[in-house]
Design a protein around this motif. Structure first.
Motif, PDB file in Angstrom:
ATOM      1  N   SER A  34      75.435  39.648  21.056  1.00 31.47           N
ATOM      2  CA  SER A  34      76.639  38.727  20.339  1.00 31.47           C
ATOM      3  C   SER A  34      76.476  37.301  21.070  1.00 31.47           C
ATOM      4  CB  SER A  34      77.920  39.387  20.482  1.00 31.47           C
ATOM      5  OG  SER A  34      77.989  40.401  20.045  1.00 31.47           O
ATOM      6  N   VAL A  35      76.091  36.148  19.941  1.00 33.06           N
ATOM      7  CA  VAL A  35      76.302  35.040  20.462  1.00 33.06           C
ATOM      8  C   VAL A  35      77.693  34.407  20.218  1.00 33.06           C
ATOM      9  CG1 VAL A  35      75.173  32.557  20.170  1.00 33.06           C
ATOM     10  CG2 VAL A  35      73.602  34.867  20.061  1.00 33.06           C
ATOM     11  N   ILE A  36      78.216  33.977  21.245  1.00 33.22           N
ATOM     12  CA  ILE A  36      79.763  33.809  20.992  1.00 33.22           C
ATOM     13  C   ILE A  36      79.899  32.146  20.909  1.00 33.22           C
ATOM     14  CG2 ILE A  36      81.961  33.945  22.163  1.00 33.22           C
ATOM     15  CD1 ILE A  36      81.004  36.391  23.563  1.00 33.22           C
ATOM     16  N   MET A  37      80.295  31.647  20.017  1.00 32.70           N
ATOM     17  CA  MET A  37      80.782  30.438  19.772  1.00 32.70           C
ATOM     18  C   MET A  37      82.288  30.223  20.373  1.00 32.70           C
ATOM     19  SD  MET A  37      79.168  29.064  15.986  1.00 32.70           S
ATOM     20  CE  MET A  37      79.782  27.541  16.248  1.00 32.70           C
ATOM     21  N   PRO A  38      82.437  29.183  21.042  1.00 33.06           N
ATOM     22  CA  PRO A  38      83.849  29.214  21.570  1.00 33.06           C
ATOM     23  C   PRO A  38      84.644  28.342  20.575  1.00 33.06           C
ATOM     24  CG  PRO A  38      82.277  27.161  22.563  1.00 33.06           C
ATOM     25  CD  PRO A  38      81.565  28.161  21.560  1.00 33.06           C
ATOM     26  N   GLY A  39      84.128  27.842  19.321  1.00 33.18           N
ATOM     27  CA  GLY A  39      85.270  27.269  18.606  1.00 33.18           C
ATOM     28  C   GLY A  39      84.239  26.903  17.240  1.00 33.18           C
ATOM     29  N   TRP A  40      84.500  26.822  15.804  1.00 32.47           N
ATOM     30  CA  TRP A  40      83.866  26.452  15.021  1.00 32.47           C
ATOM     31  C   TRP A  40      83.321  25.131  14.854  1.00 32.47           C
ATOM     32  CZ3 TRP A  40      80.504  28.683  11.768  1.00 32.47           C
ATOM     33  CH2 TRP A  40      80.289  27.731  10.577  1.00 32.47           C
ATOM     34  N   ASP A  41      81.987  24.982  14.558  1.00 38.73           N
ATOM     35  CA  ASP A  41      81.440  23.838  14.369  1.00 38.73           C
ATOM     36  C   ASP A  41      80.259  23.989  13.472  1.00 38.73           C
ATOM     37  OD1 ASP A  41      81.097  20.699  15.687  1.00 38.73           O
ATOM     38  OD2 ASP A  41      79.048  21.578  15.706  1.00 38.73           O
TER      39      ASP A  41
END
Length: 496
Positions: free
Chosen positions: A214-221
């Protein structure tokens, strides 16, 4: 190992594939072996701090490995995980902490004053974790035990805490694996907020179950999404309509390297067919599904092999779940006839936390969950959603219940009445439009209404349009008629 619940998953994964990468966050890789040790330490530290079986442990923050570790440590203790929506205001967060009776809170964002016994900021998280023992846990948990409480916007002005059991989450994962064919070499981009049931249960948990990454993005961009897909060779991701629209509208879209992507998955609100075809023209499988927090969330799904022949459809009932479309007498509707969606299966919530009345009202014939959502079913059994739960609308993938917004408006001394409806929006799918009746002689402006709600409600709940009107249309019994309000032409989008 006697544990039947999700608390056992990290141990089983560490035993089978300790060296595989479980998580990637900000360039740092965490193996399943390391993840399991950290979860054991955190569970030990929480237990030493007094957290016991059945206690509620809350998490508040953007996507981060600490969310994953807190969740599994909570499950390992036989406790109940309460992920909080970081977009909410302080009063909304405090209500959920108080209503759930959370005894511990791990947070990466400022929190309101709270009576929660153990409050750990992320700055102190590593100190808490290092104080725990790496010794394994063996807390027996049954599939019928409550695993988590996820709060949904309330139709009566207060959110409800949907209880999901360990069994609900396990069966939902099975349904997802049947529909999507998740592989052990999957690289899943977790780009939607993990407090959201789809990102958590439709992406993260099935990926961990398969021992994938799982590649976790801290917030959508948008730019970061393109970068991560190319850098990590992402194969699978979930997003809501606004996210996929943002990617397609980017100047990078035409030249983006999407060659690794096997499947794109969406839900939360219907996606325009034109947007779906933009992705299909790139040779991508774009799959929609229907569900809700109370169904953990999968109820129907459109598999990749049917994604081109049934564009816009929410698909068929998932493998281990029964879904019906019924009329007012609860008999099945004919093909093409609008009806309410009912759901029954091992993924369906047993009810709402500390709310027996809402629980009783949610089920028909004792076992079928009443979604309140309307759909039509075609001759082949495919569902197409035509309306949402009563007056609810979905803005950027988040449920918004007008009653909650109206209740906040009524606190203004110069507002006598208010009605809120959802209206179409190119970016967010839907946004709110409020119709306000002033109290007395004083005039009230749209900007004043928006300013009053700011800080009281999460930003996505605040109506974009505000109409000040002398009265609201009503039925013969005095109820507000929202149909005529929805049909009024939209004014220019305000700038306040």
């Amino acid at each position: 190992m006697r544990d039947n619940g999700l608390g056992s998953w990290p141990a089983r994964r560490a035993a089978m594939s300790p060296g595989r990468t479980a998580l990637i966050f900000e360039g740092r890789r965490v193996s399943y072996g390391t993840l399991y040790e950290r979860i054991c330490r955190l569970a030990s530290a929480l237990r030493d701090a007094g957290v016991k079986r059945g206690d509620r442990v809350a998490y508040l923050g953007t996507n981060h490995p600490a969310f994953v570790e807190t969740m599994f440590a909570t499950y390992a203790l036989g406790a109940v995980f309460v992920p909080l929506n970081f977009r909410l205001t302080a009063p909304e967060i405090e209500y959920q902490l108080r209503h759930s009776g959370a005894v511990a809170l791990i947070h990466a964002l400022p929190v309101p004053a709270t009576s929660t016994r153990l409050v750990v900021p992320l700055d102190s998280y590593e100190d808490l974790l290092s104080s725990g023992s790496p010794a394994p846990f063996d807390e027996p948990v049954e599939l019928d035990d409550v695993a988590c409480v996820l709060y949904t916007s309330g139709t009566t002005g207060h959110p409800k805490g949907a209880m999901l059991t360990h069994g609900n989450l396990v069966w939902n994962a099975y349904n997802l694996l049947v529909c999507v064919d998740v592989a052990s070499d999957e690289v899943t981009l977790v780009s939607a907020p993990l407090f959201h049931v789809a990102a958590l249960n439709q992406c993260l948990l099935p990926t961990i179950l398969k021992g994938a990454t799982s590649v976790i993005m801290p917030g959508w961009d948008v730019d970061a999404c393109f970068d991560m897909i190319a850098k990590y060779r992402v194969t699978w991701m979930f997003g809501v309509s606004a996210m996929f629209a943002g990617l397609a509208q980017s100047s990078r879209w035409a030249g983006a390297d999407l060659s690794s992507v096997r499947c794109l998955m969406t839900g939360g609100a219907p996606v325009p067919e034109g947007l779906i075809r933009i992705y299909q023209d790139r040779g991508l499988a774009f799959c929609q599904g229907y569900g809700m927090t109370e169904t953990a969330p999968g109820a129907t799904f459109l598999e990749a092999r049917e994604s081109r022949s049934h564009v816009g459809s929410a698909g068929l009932p998932v493998f281990f779940t029964d879904v019906r479309c019924v009329g007012p007498d609860l008999s099945d509707t004919a093909p093409g006839e609008v009806g309410e969606i009912l759901i029954r299966g091992p993924n369906v919530s047993p009810g709402y936390w500390n709310d027996p009345e809402a629980t009783a009202a949610a089920f028909a014939d004792g076992s079928w969950f009443r979604s309140g959502d309307l759909a039509v079913v075609d001759e082949t059994g495919h569902f197409r959603i035509v309306d949402r739960t009563k007056d609810m609308y979905i803005s950027g993938g988040e449920n918004v219940y007008p009653a909650e917004v109206e209740a906040a408006m009524f606190e203004h001394p110069d507002i006598a009445e208010a009605a809120v409806v959802g209206v179409p929006d190119e970016k967010w799918g839907e946004v709110g439009r409020a119709f306000v009746v002033p109290a007395g002689e004083r005039e009230i402006t749209p900007a004043e209404v928006v300013g009053f709600l700011t800080g009281r409600l999460a930003r996505y709940k605040i109506p974009v349009y505000v109409d000040v009107v002398p009265e609201l249309p009503r039925t013969g019994s005095g109820k507000v008629r929202k149909g005529p309000l929805r049909g009024r032409p939209l004014p220019e989008r305000p700038s306040f």
